[in-house]
Design a protein around this motif. Structure first.
Motif: not given
Length: 318
Positions: A33-40, A60-62, A197-202
């Protein structure tokens, strides 16, 4: 800690480590279960569960082909609707974080009744986090509420002032979620560049902008050598990260370090209200040792019963 409290803590740890469910940990075997983007730390392909908004954001991520296959097969859940994994009754609860950030309501499945203990696992909480009445609240110590003299939040005016000092401003953040929260705080009023790493989420991204969002763990990237920085802004940085940033800055004359809190996270007043709305549950505290030690004293001062595991990080403990 009383024996009864120890027994409950051990039961909760069993729920998190010995069941078929893994929270924010992808091992390719247990259901994650993933609580947030970038969790693991590593998004290992396997069975995943996530809130709908997070699944859409991950698309949207790579991602690698294997990760995309897992994403296509992921179980999509909605906030407040129960689902099950093994012997657990679960429900995703809005954590107030962007991009589908969720806490996880957990209780054992028992015939004909409500299982106990009822636990709410949280990674971090935003201002609009949804409370749930539970027996235990699992908190990860955060500087916005754990520290007696925590860093101040920074907004458009502060970042604009730093940018006007000349050179670029390196904004070091711990996660993609923090990067998005800072970008939301800026609200498109200031141009932002970011790590890939962050660009897809902005929502807004401007290459070579004076403000650069960058991960804590990538400060030694050679690409930073191509730019001249006047200021390093440390967002939610524990002491080891801060020391590494100081070492990095020491080789760049004139670079100043500024510690700030992550925008949009709960402070002590907000967390007190949240804890009360959850029925004043017992608290199992984890995270950075320094933050957890101060956070435990404050939680106990407001009346919470606290079991602390400050020697362990979130993933190390759970």
């Amino acid at each position: 800690m009383s024996q009864a409290l120890q027994d409950e803590v051990q039961q909760i740890q069993g729920m998190l480590t010995r069941e078929r469910l893994a929270v924010d940990l992808c091992d390719g075997k247990r259901t994650a279960f993933l609580t947030h983007i970038g969790a693991p730390p590593r998004l290992v392909p396997g069975p995943w569960i996530a809130q709908r908004q997070q699944v859409l954001a991950l698309a949207l991520a790579n991602l690698s082909p294997g990760q995309r296959t897992s994403l296509a097969k992921a179980v999509v859940v909605e906030w407040g609707r129960e689902f099950g994994v093994g012997r657990m009754v679960l429900s995703a609860i809005a954590s107030g974080l962007p991009l589908g950030g969720s806490s996880l309501s957990m209780r054992p499945r028992t015939p004909g009744g409500d299982g106990s203990p009822h636990v709410l696992y949280t990674w971090a909480l935003g201002a609009r986090a949804t409370p749930v009445e539970v027996d235990w609240l699992l908190l990860r110590a955060q500087p916005e509420w754990a520290l007696d003299a925590g860093p101040r939040q920074i907004g458009v005016r502060g970042l604009e002032t730093l940018a006007q000092l000349g050179g670029s401003v390196l904004i070091l953040v711990p996660s993609a979620v923090a990067a998005r929260q800072l970008a939301d705080a800026v609200g498109g009023k200031l141009p932002l560049d970011s790590h890939p790493r962050f660009t897809p989420f902005l929502e807004h991204h401007e290459p070579n902008a004076a403000l650069l969002l960058w991960p804590h763990d990538a400060i030694r990237a050679s690409s930073l050598d191509k730019r001249r920085f006047s200021t390093v802004v440390l967002v939610g940085a524990p002491e080891p990260v801060r020391q590494e940033a100081l070492r990095w800055a020491s080789g760049r004359p004139g670079v100043e370090l500024v510690d700030v809190a992550c925008p949009g996270r709960v402070d002590r007043k907000a967390l007190t209200r949240y804890w009360q709305a959850c029925g004043r549950p017992k608290v199992l505290l984890r995270g950075d040792p320094e933050w957890a030690a101060q956070g435990q004293r404050w939680l106990e001062a407001i009346g919470a019963t606290v079991a602390a595991h400050s020697e362990a990080t979130q993933l190390g403990l759970f």
